[in-house]
Motif scaffolding. Structure first.
Motif, PDB file in Angstrom:
ATOM      1  N   LYS A   8     -12.155   3.569  -5.366  1.00  7.71           N
ATOM      2  CA  LYS A   8     -12.559   5.146  -5.286  1.00  7.71           C
ATOM      3  C   LYS A   8     -13.373   5.428  -6.489  1.00  7.71           C
ATOM      4  N   LEU A   9     -14.804   5.828  -6.236  1.00  8.59           N
ATOM      5  CA  LEU A   9     -15.210   5.705  -7.486  1.00  8.59           C
ATOM      6  C   LEU A   9     -14.666   6.289  -8.447  1.00  8.59           C
ATOM      7  N   ASP A  10     -15.316   5.737  -9.919  1.00 10.14           N
ATOM      8  CA  ASP A  10     -14.400   6.290 -11.047  1.00 10.14           C
ATOM      9  C   ASP A  10     -15.497   7.313 -12.001  1.00 10.14           C
ATOM     10  N   ALA A  11     -15.481   8.099 -12.454  1.00 11.10           N
ATOM     11  CA  ALA A  11     -16.733   8.884 -12.845  1.00 11.10           C
ATOM     12  C   ALA A  11     -17.332   8.292 -14.207  1.00 11.10           C
ATOM     13  N   SER A  12     -16.712   7.524 -14.992  1.00 13.65           N
ATOM     14  CA  SER A  12     -16.679   6.899 -15.751  1.00 13.65           C
ATOM     15  C   SER A  12     -17.725   5.541 -15.796  1.00 13.65           C
ATOM     16  N   GLY A  72     -22.682  11.176 -12.219  1.00 10.56           N
ATOM     17  CA  GLY A  72     -22.417  12.081 -11.158  1.00 10.56           C
ATOM     18  C   GLY A  72     -21.848  12.091  -9.723  1.00 10.56           C
ATOM     19  N   ALA A  73     -22.741  11.363  -9.742  1.00 12.59           N
ATOM     20  CA  ALA A  73     -22.714  10.934  -7.914  1.00 12.59           C
ATOM     21  C   ALA A  73     -23.755  10.380  -7.855  1.00 12.59           C
ATOM     22  N   ILE A  74     -23.490   9.086  -6.440  1.00 10.86           N
ATOM     23  CA  ILE A  74     -24.601   8.599  -5.889  1.00 10.86           C
ATOM     24  C   ILE A  74     -24.583   8.681  -4.601  1.00 10.86           C
ATOM     25  N   VAL A  75     -25.192   8.075  -3.737  1.00 11.82           N
ATOM     26  CA  VAL A  75     -25.860   8.585  -2.411  1.00 11.82           C
ATOM     27  C   VAL A  75     -25.760   7.286  -1.891  1.00 11.82           C
ATOM     28  N   PHE A  76     -24.442   7.193  -1.238  1.00  8.77           N
ATOM     29  CA  PHE A  76     -24.495   6.491   0.003  1.00  8.77           C
ATOM     30  C   PHE A  76     -26.099   5.790   0.648  1.00  8.77           C
ATOM     31  N   ASP A  77     -26.930   3.644   1.204  1.00 11.23           N
ATOM     32  CA  ASP A  77     -27.498   4.078   1.770  1.00 11.23           C
ATOM     33  C   ASP A  77     -26.684   3.470   2.380  1.00 11.23           C
ATOM     34  N   ALA A  78     -25.895   1.788   2.866  1.00 13.98           N
ATOM     35  CA  ALA A  78     -25.561   1.159   4.034  1.00 13.98           C
ATOM     36  C   ALA A  78     -23.848   0.726   3.158  1.00 13.98           C
ATOM     37  N   TRP A  79     -23.707   0.338   4.417  1.00  8.79           N
ATOM     38  CA  TRP A  79     -22.569  -0.930   3.880  1.00  8.79           C
ATOM     39  C   TRP A  79     -23.509  -2.171   4.067  1.00  8.79           C
ATOM     40  N   ILE A  80     -22.512  -3.483   3.510  1.00 10.58           N
ATOM     41  CA  ILE A  80     -23.111  -4.841   3.362  1.00 10.58           C
ATOM     42  C   ILE A  80     -21.711  -5.420   4.359  1.00 10.58           C
ATOM     43  N   ARG A 100     -23.281  12.087  -0.192  1.00 13.05           N
ATOM     44  CA  ARG A 100     -23.414  11.905  -1.132  1.00 13.05           C
ATOM     45  C   ARG A 100     -21.749  11.637  -2.252  1.00 13.05           C
ATOM     46  N   LEU A 101     -21.585  10.556  -2.552  1.00 12.76           N
ATOM     47  CA  LEU A 101     -20.363  10.070  -3.092  1.00 12.76           C
ATOM     48  C   LEU A 101     -20.137  10.793  -4.950  1.00 12.76           C
ATOM     49  N   VAL A 102     -18.561  11.360  -4.690  1.00 15.13           N
ATOM     50  CA  VAL A 102     -18.911  11.312  -5.805  1.00 15.13           C
ATOM     51  C   VAL A 102     -17.150  11.030  -6.422  1.00 15.13           C
ATOM     52  N   ALA A 103     -17.241  10.880  -8.371  1.00 17.75           N
ATOM     53  CA  ALA A 103     -15.803  10.229  -8.353  1.00 17.75           C
ATOM     54  C   ALA A 103     -14.210  10.552  -7.221  1.00 17.75           C
TER      55      ALA A 103
END
Length: 99
Positions: free
Chosen positions: A8-12, A17-25, A70-73
């Motif tokens: 899971k994404l960690d807020a720290s 406060g968020a990132i945007v998903f672009d692609a899987w590797i 949009r991916l958040v903590a």
């Protein structure tokens, strides 16, 4: 005996406060990978970043994310299996590496 885990994404680690998903590797899924392996590309308002597994493990499956999500903590960004002694207890299972 391997354990099933959720990365899971960690807020720290989120600058805005968020990132945007672009692609899987794609070449790292359904295989055992070492600690620090990048498995997804994302970005925020300041630039690009990679999502990394914070321990060795078997990247077993991808959550249902779409480009532009949009991916958040607390967002689950990967499912993986790991031996108990390899799980980074007390630390985030996913790291955000800004480029």
């Amino acid at each position: 005996m391997p354990f099933s885990c959720e990365a899971k994404l960690d807020a720290s680690q989120l600058r805005d406060g968020a990132i945007v998903f672009d692609a899987w590797i794609d070449n790292v899924w359904s295989t055992f990978v070492p600690q620090g392996t990048a498995f997804a590309r994302c970005h925020d308002g300041n630039g690009s970043c990679l999502l990394l597994l914070n321990g060795p493990g078997y990247l077993s499956s991808k959550p249902k994310l779409k480009v532009g999500d949009r991916l958040v903590a607390g967002t689950i960004v990967a499912y993986f299996n790991a031996d108990g002694e390899s799980i980074p207890y007390g630390k985030p299972y996913c790291l955000v590496a800004y480029e």
